[in-house]
Design a protein around this motif. Structure first.
Motif, PDB file in Angstrom:
ATOM      1  N   THR A  87      10.191  -7.164  -7.536  1.00  0.00           N
ATOM      2  CA  THR A  87       9.220  -7.177  -8.512  1.00  0.00           C
ATOM      3  C   THR A  87       8.199  -7.303  -7.801  1.00  0.00           C
ATOM      4  O   THR A  87       6.887  -7.717  -6.541  1.00  0.00           O
ATOM      5  N   ILE A  88       6.886  -6.335  -9.012  1.00  0.00           N
ATOM      6  CA  ILE A  88       6.026  -5.842  -8.290  1.00  0.00           C
ATOM      7  C   ILE A  88       5.430  -6.819  -9.705  1.00  0.00           C
ATOM      8  O   ILE A  88       5.491  -6.024 -11.250  1.00  0.00           O
ATOM      9  N   MET A  89       3.594  -6.629 -10.030  1.00  0.00           N
ATOM     10  CA  MET A  89       2.438  -6.878 -11.035  1.00  0.00           C
ATOM     11  C   MET A  89       2.041  -5.986 -10.475  1.00  0.00           C
ATOM     12  O   MET A  89       1.116  -4.508  -9.491  1.00  0.00           O
ATOM     13  N   ALA A  90       1.693  -5.308 -12.443  1.00  0.00           N
ATOM     14  CA  ALA A  90       0.509  -3.801 -11.787  1.00  0.00           C
ATOM     15  C   ALA A  90      -1.187  -4.339 -11.763  1.00  0.00           C
ATOM     16  O   ALA A  90      -1.484  -4.963 -12.883  1.00  0.00           O
ATOM     17  N   SER A  91      -1.492  -4.026 -11.158  1.00  0.00           N
ATOM     18  CA  SER A  91      -2.655  -4.485 -11.035  1.00  0.00           C
ATOM     19  C   SER A  91      -3.936  -3.366 -11.421  1.00  0.00           C
ATOM     20  O   SER A  91      -3.269  -2.065 -11.221  1.00  0.00           O
ATOM     21  N   LEU A  92      -4.168  -3.448 -12.060  1.00  0.00           N
ATOM     22  CA  LEU A  92      -5.324  -2.662 -13.002  1.00  0.00           C
ATOM     23  C   LEU A  92      -7.247  -2.005 -12.265  1.00  0.00           C
ATOM     24  O   LEU A  92      -6.946  -4.016 -10.809  1.00  0.00           O
ATOM     25  N   VAL A  93      -8.784  -1.618 -12.408  1.00  0.00           N
ATOM     26  CA  VAL A  93      -9.294  -1.494 -11.553  1.00  0.00           C
ATOM     27  C   VAL A  93     -10.230  -2.219 -12.669  1.00  0.00           C
ATOM     28  O   VAL A  93      -9.951  -1.616 -13.507  1.00  0.00           O
TER      29      VAL A  93
END
Length: 381
Positions: A87-93
């Motif tokens: 399970t993975i969440m996508a992190s932006l910058v």
């Protein structure tokens, strides 16, 4: 389809026991101790831990979530799945509002498909003094109105916002995020102890990579870390790569916050699994040397090259945490943060059959997601 995994050291929230697991139609249906009641696939006494849940990841295998490229995002997710992150969440910058909205809209499609568990905005509402690897030219004061517009691009899939509460408009923006169903995370902040408490009261329930991009603890000026550690409403993230946080500090955080409030994360960037060289994190150029990522200009640490299997292994072998405690930090605690602990995060009857099989030395042997064995980790493992 039914499969029984026998002769395993099964790691549940209650501890480690010799036993077996039965999986039917992608879910755990039976978990027992001792010898399996039916023939099954022997794991030879290996550990079985729940699939890892990473709530802070920027990239891997040369790909990057902030690019908004869907093929890159699929490659990132597949790479980390090969290392146990089911399970993975996508992190932006930090980026321009237009670029954030564009990337968010594209990644939301992958959330619709179930590939991603959500989207995390790490910036642009962060403190210049603690911006780390974020482009200072693109930082902005928090705006509840702006945030509401950005959330529309995510179609309900934006799950977390990292924010510095001391900035003008910070507390109102935190309240707006929470009212929209977004987890507010205090991070990249120069807040005082009192300002951090105000942020928590406004709705912050996560500490973005505790100890990093925050003022250090001081006995007369405790700063935000003391507020975050002592408040039982807050879950603290920790990057356990041996670079970002010394093992002693991770032990300290875990002893104060406990396993139910401590979440292991990777903060991985595109270079993860790729070796040394020059890469990009959003608009910033990053040089990776000896596995450590730093900005070319200024030298700030720029994310990590960590995978969750290594973070878990280090937690046990180098930090000294019990296996069951490390498993909770790598799986169940972050699943609770996302509100998906009814489906994932532990080996429990009725949950998705997401699991990681580990050898005696806790190196990765195999990964299963929703009852399906995944291929061996991609090249670069």
């Amino acid at each position: 389809m039914s499969i029984t995994l026998a002769d395993a050291r099964v790691v549940t929230p209650e501890g480690v026991h010799e036993g077996w697991i039965t999986i039917e139609d992608g879910r755990f249906t039976h978990i027992g101790q001792g010898q399996a009641p039916r023939d099954g696939h022997s794991l030879g006494g290996r550990y079985v831990v729940p699939g890892f849940v990473d709530i802070h990841t920027h990239g891997g295998a040369g790909g990057s979530f902030p690019s908004g490229d869907q093929e890159e995002a699929r490659r990132v997710a597949a790479f980390h799945a090969g290392h146990g992150t089911t399970t993975i969440m996508a992190s932006l910058v930090t980026a321009s509002l237009a670029d954030i909205a564009r990337a968010t809209a594209l990644l939301a499609d992958l959330c619709d498909d179930g590939l991603l568990a959500g989207i995390h905005f790490e910036g642009p509402y962060i403190a210049r003094a603690r911006c780390g690897a974020h482009d200072p030219a693109l930082l902005r004061d928090p705006s509840a109105g702006e945030l509401s517009e950005l959330l529309k691009a995510g179609r309900g899939h934006v799950r977390m916002l990292t924010i510095a509460p001391e900035l003008p408009g910070g507390l109102d923006t935190i309240r707006t995020a929470v009212s929209e169903g977004v987890i507010a995370a205090l991070g990249h902040s120069d807040a005082t102890y009192e300002q951090a408490i105000a942020g928590i009261e406004a709705g912050c329930t996560v500490a973005t990579h505790l100890f990093n991009a925050l003022p250090p603890l001081h006995h007369r000026e405790p700063g935000p870390m003391a507020a975050l550690l002592e408040d039982e409403r807050v879950t603290v993230e920790l990057i356990n790569d041996g670079v970002h946080v010394h093992p002693a500090m991770l032990r300290l955080a875990a002893s104060v916050a406990g396993r139910s409030r401590t979440a292991l994360i990777t903060d991985a960037m595109a270079a993860t699994g790729m070796g040394d060289g020059t890469y990009r994190l959003g608009s910033m150029e990053v040089e990776v040397s000896g596995g450590v990522a730093r900005l070319v200009e200024g030298g700030s640490i720029a994310g990590s090259t960590l995978t969750m299997d290594i973070a878990f292994r280090r937690a046990v072998l180098e930090v000294g945490l019990p296996v069951a405690e490390a498993a909770e930090m790598a799986s169940l605690t972050p699943a609770r943060v996302l509100g998906v602990d009814d489906r994932v995060g532990s080996i429990s009857v009725g949950k998705d059959a997401d699991l990681v099989v580990l050898d005696d030395d806790l190196t990765l042997h195999a990964v299963m997601r929703q009852g399906t064995w995944l291929e061996s980790p991609p090249a670069g493992r």
